[in-house]
Enzyme design. Structure first.
Site, PDB file in Angstrom:
ATOM      1  CE  LYS A 102     -52.614 106.211 -54.688  1.00 55.73           C
ATOM      2  NZ  LYS A 102     -52.181 106.876 -53.459  1.00 55.73           N
TER       3      LYS A 102
HETATM    4  P1  NAD Z   1     -43.747 100.604 -49.594  1.00 50.14           P
HETATM    5  O1  NAD Z   1     -43.898  99.812 -50.837  1.00 50.14           O
HETATM    6  O2  NAD Z   1     -42.534 101.450 -49.402  1.00 50.14           O
HETATM    7  O3  NAD Z   1     -43.864  99.657 -48.303  1.00 50.14           O
HETATM    8  C1  NAD Z   1     -44.939  98.792 -48.087  1.00 50.14           C
HETATM    9  C2  NAD Z   1     -44.585  97.897 -46.899  1.00 50.14           C
HETATM   10  O4  NAD Z   1     -45.695  97.055 -46.616  1.00 50.14           O
HETATM   11  C3  NAD Z   1     -43.391  96.968 -47.147  1.00 50.14           C
HETATM   12  O5  NAD Z   1     -42.663  96.825 -45.939  1.00 50.14           O
HETATM   13  C4  NAD Z   1     -44.070  95.645 -47.503  1.00 50.14           C
HETATM   14  O6  NAD Z   1     -43.255  94.530 -47.244  1.00 50.14           O
HETATM   15  C5  NAD Z   1     -45.247  95.702 -46.557  1.00 50.14           C
HETATM   16  N1  NAD Z   1     -46.346  94.811 -46.944  1.00 50.14           N
HETATM   17  C6  NAD Z   1     -46.847  94.560 -48.188  1.00 50.14           C
HETATM   18  N2  NAD Z   1     -47.813  93.640 -48.129  1.00 50.14           N
HETATM   19  C7  NAD Z   1     -47.944  93.312 -46.813  1.00 50.14           C
HETATM   20  C8  NAD Z   1     -48.781  92.426 -46.099  1.00 50.14           C
HETATM   21  N3  NAD Z   1     -49.674  91.663 -46.746  1.00 50.14           N
HETATM   22  N4  NAD Z   1     -48.629  92.342 -44.748  1.00 50.14           N
HETATM   23  C9  NAD Z   1     -47.718  93.108 -44.103  1.00 50.14           C
HETATM   24  N5  NAD Z   1     -46.899  93.957 -44.718  1.00 50.14           N
HETATM   25  C10 NAD Z   1     -47.007  94.067 -46.058  1.00 50.14           C
HETATM   26  O7  NAD Z   1     -45.088 101.493 -49.519  1.00 50.14           O
HETATM   27  P2  NAD Z   1     -45.312 102.843 -48.707  1.00 50.14           P
HETATM   28  O8  NAD Z   1     -45.026 103.979 -49.624  1.00 50.14           O
HETATM   29  O9  NAD Z   1     -44.658 102.745 -47.387  1.00 50.14           O
HETATM   30  O10 NAD Z   1     -46.903 102.823 -48.532  1.00 50.14           O
HETATM   31  C11 NAD Z   1     -47.528 102.081 -47.490  1.00 50.14           C
HETATM   32  C12 NAD Z   1     -48.975 102.540 -47.380  1.00 50.14           C
HETATM   33  O11 NAD Z   1     -49.016 103.941 -47.111  1.00 50.14           O
HETATM   34  C13 NAD Z   1     -49.821 102.334 -48.629  1.00 50.14           C
HETATM   35  O12 NAD Z   1     -51.128 102.029 -48.232  1.00 50.14           O
HETATM   36  C14 NAD Z   1     -49.797 103.688 -49.296  1.00 50.14           C
HETATM   37  O13 NAD Z   1     -50.914 103.920 -50.130  1.00 50.14           O
HETATM   38  C15 NAD Z   1     -49.834 104.590 -48.079  1.00 50.14           C
HETATM   39  N6  NAD Z   1     -49.312 105.932 -48.331  1.00 50.14           N
HETATM   40  C16 NAD Z   1     -48.036 106.125 -48.769  1.00 50.14           C
HETATM   41  C17 NAD Z   1     -47.576 107.430 -48.954  1.00 50.14           C
HETATM   42  C18 NAD Z   1     -46.151 107.715 -49.351  1.00 50.14           C
HETATM   43  O14 NAD Z   1     -45.759 108.894 -49.360  1.00 50.14           O
HETATM   44  N7  NAD Z   1     -45.342 106.724 -49.685  1.00 50.14           N
HETATM   45  C19 NAD Z   1     -48.432 108.526 -48.717  1.00 50.14           C
HETATM   46  C20 NAD Z   1     -49.718 108.278 -48.268  1.00 50.14           C
HETATM   47  C21 NAD Z   1     -50.159 106.982 -48.068  1.00 50.14           C
END
Ligand code: NAD
Length: 409
Positions: A102
Site C-alpha cells: 500500500k
Molecule cells: P473516494 O475518495 O472516491 O471517495 C471517498 C468518499 O468518502 C467521498 O464521497 C468522501 O466525501 C467520503 N468521505 C470522506 N470522509 C468522510 C467522512 N468523514 N464521513 C463520510 N464520508 C466521508 O474513495 P473510494 O475509492 O471510494 O474509497 C472508499 C473506501 O473504499 C476507502 O476506505 C478505500 O480504501 C476503500 N477501497 C477502495 C477501492 C477502490 O477501488 N477505489 C478498493 C478497495 C477498497
C-alpha cells in the site's frame, strides 16, 4: 486503538483458530520493506510544498505485491502498513497471484490544483520507481486518487523503464486500462451484498440500504444495487448525508453529484448527519468511506442486520464484538471490497498479453471470482463456527503461510 492494532487484532483472532506458532505470526506480520520519501515541488503560488510519501510492501510469497495509493491528510506509516497487510490477506482470499502493499501521500487532494496533483504524483514516482514495477509491486487507485493519477504514474514510470502498462492498474481505458475497473469495487460490493442477503433468506430486491461515502466505491455500489432492485434510502459524503425513506432516485442523484460534487441539496431528500446514517433503519449498512467509523460508542445504535465493509478497516474490534453479540452479520473488507483488486488483476493480465477483454467478460469473471470467494469464506465460517471475518483471515493467512513455507525461508 490504532489502525495497525486493529489489523493485528483480527490477524491474531484467526491465528488462534489456526493454532499458528508465534514465530510464524511474527514472520507473517513483519513487512518486507517500508519506503518513506520526501516529495518537494513548486506550488502554483510559487511557494515550495514539501510532502511525505509512503510505499510499504508487506508480503510477496504469492506473487508481485499489489495495493492502492491513497492521497489523504491522515496518511501515515502506521495506516499504510495496516492497509498493506490487509492487501496481503485480501489478494489471498480471492486467490489472486499477488502479495500485498500500500502507499500514499499525506496531502489533502482537494487543496491541490490539477497541475499540482500531476507534479506531486510524478515526483513520487521519481522516488519509488525502482521498487515498483509489473513483477515487483503494482499500485492502483484508492481514496483521493483516480484513473488520471494512474495515467501519470504509468507515464512517469515509462520514462525510466520504457513501455510498461502493467506497472500500474486502474488506468484510463484509453491508456491500457480495463473496461469495468472503475466500477469494480462497487460491483464486487453489490455481488457480495446479494450473496449475504440470500444467506439471510432475503432477496436483494426491495432490500433497504444505507451507504456512507459516495466516491468511487459508494456511488458505484449504489448504482449497481439500485439496478439490482434494492432501495437505497440514505447516502452521505464528507459534507453530510441525505435520505428518502421511500428510496433515493440514484441515477438522478449521480447527475446531481456530478454537477455539485456533493450529495447535499438533492431534490426529494432530507438532510441527515453521518451519525444518523450509521443508525438508519435499513437491512444493509455499507460503510464506503474511511476507516474506524463503527466504534463501541455507535455500534449499539446500528439497526441494520447486515454490514458490508466496502471501506477498509471501517469497524473497530470492540464494535465488531458488539455486532457479533447482537447477531449482526459483518462481511469483512478483505472479502467485500476485493472486486477492485480482482479487476486490477484482470487489467494486469490484459496488459501482459496485449489483449483486451470486453466488459461482459470482465463482469462475468468478477462475478465468478467474488461468488467463489464468498462461498469459500461462508463454508469455512460454518465449519469452524466463526464469523465471516475470522474465516476470511483463516483462508488468507493459510494460503500465504503455505506459500511461504513451500517457497522456503
Ligand atoms: P473516494 O475518495 O472516491 O471517495 C471517498 C468518499 O468518502 C467521498 O464521497 C468522501 O466525501 C467520503 N468521505 C470522506 N470522509 C468522510 C467522512 N468523514 N464521513 C463520510 N464520508 C466521508 O474513495 P473510494 O475509492 O471510494 O474509497 C472508499 C473506501 O473504499 C476507502 O476506505 C478505500 O480504501 C476503500 N477501497 C477502495 C477501492 C477502490 O477501488 N477505489 C478498493 C478497495 C477498497
Amino acid at each position: 486503538m490504532s489502525s495497525i492494532e486493529t489489523a493485528q487484532r483480527y490477524f491474531h483472532l484467526a491465528a488462534d483458530v489456526m493454532d499458528l506458532s508465534s514465530n510464524m505470526r511474527t514472520l507473517l506480520l513483519t513487512p518486507l520493506r517500508e519506503v518513506k520519501v520526501q516529495i518537494a515541488l513548486e506550488l502554483d503560488n510559487g511557494e515550495i510544498g514539501t510532502f511525505i510519501g509512503y510505499r510499504i510492501q508487506h508480503d510477496k510469497a504469492r506473487g508481485p505485491m499489489k495495493g492502492g495509493l491513497r492521497y489523504h491528510p491522515e496518511v501515515d506509516a502506521e495506516e499504510v502498513l495496516s492497509l498493506a497487510s490487509l492487501m496481503t490477506w485480501k489478494t489471498a482470499v480471492v486467490d489472486l497471484p499477488y502479495g500485498g502493499a500500500k502507499g500514499g501521500i499525506s496531502v489533502d487532494p482537494s487543496k491541490l490544483s490539477q497541475g499540482e496533483m500531476e507534479r506531486i504524483t510524478r515526483k513520487f514516482v521519481d522516488e519509488i520507481h525502482d521498487v515498483i514495477g509489473p513483477d515487483k509491486d503494482i499500485p492502483a487507485p484508492d481514496m483521493g486518487t483516480n484513473a488520471q493519477v494512474m495515467a501519470w504514474i504509468n507515464n512517469q514510470y515509462e520514462k525510466f523503464h520504457g513501455f510498461n502498462p502493467a506497472c500500474v492498474t486502474g488506468k484510463p481505458v484509453e491508456l491500457h486500462g480495463a473496461d469495468g475497473r472503475e466500477e469494480a469495487t462497487g460491483r464486487g460490493v453489490a455481488i457480495v451484498t446479494e450473496a449475504a442477503l440470500n444467506k439471510l433468506k432475503q432477496s436483494v430486491q426491495g432490500a433497504k440500504i444505507a451507504i456512507q461515502g459516495f466516491g468511487n466505491v459508494g456511488s458505484f455500489a449504489a448504482r449497481i444495487l439500485h439496478e439490482m432492485g434494492a432501495t437505497v434510502i440514505a447516502v452521505s459524503d464528507a459534507f453530510g448525508g441525505i435520505q428518502n425513506k421511500q428510496g433515493l432516485d440514484i441515477p438522478k442523484l449521480l447527475e446531481h453529484v456530478a454537477a455539485t460534487r456533493k450529495v447535499e441539496g438533492f431534490a426529494g431528500s432530507e438532510p441527515i448527519s453521518n451519525a444518523e446514517l450509521l443508525a438508519a433503519e435499513v437491512d444493509v449498512l455499507i460503510p464506503a468511506a474511511i476507516g474506524g467509523v463503527l466504534t463501541k460508542e455507535n455500534a449499539k445504535d446500528v439497526r441494520a442486520k447486515l454490514i458490508i465493509e466496502a471501506a477498509n478497516n471501517p469497524t473497530m474490534p470492540e464494535a465488531d464484538e458488539i455486532f457479533e453479540d447482537r447477531g449482526i452479520l459483518v462481511i469483512p473488507d478483505i472479502l467485500a471490497n476485493a472486486g477492485g483488486v480482482t479487476v486490477s488483476y484482470f487489467e494486469w493480465v490484459q496488459n501482459q498479453q496485449y489483449f483486451s477483454w470486453d466488459i461482459e467478460r470482465v463482469r462475468a469473471e468478477l462475478t465468478k471470482m467474488m461468488s467463489s470467494a464468498f462461498d469459500r469464506v461462508w463454508k469455512l465460517a460454518t465449519e469452524k463456527k466463526v464469523s465471516p471475518r475470522v474465516a476470511a483471515y483463516v483462508l488468507g493467512i493459510g494460503r500465504v503461510g503455505r506459500a511461504t513455507i513451500l517457497g522456503g525461508i
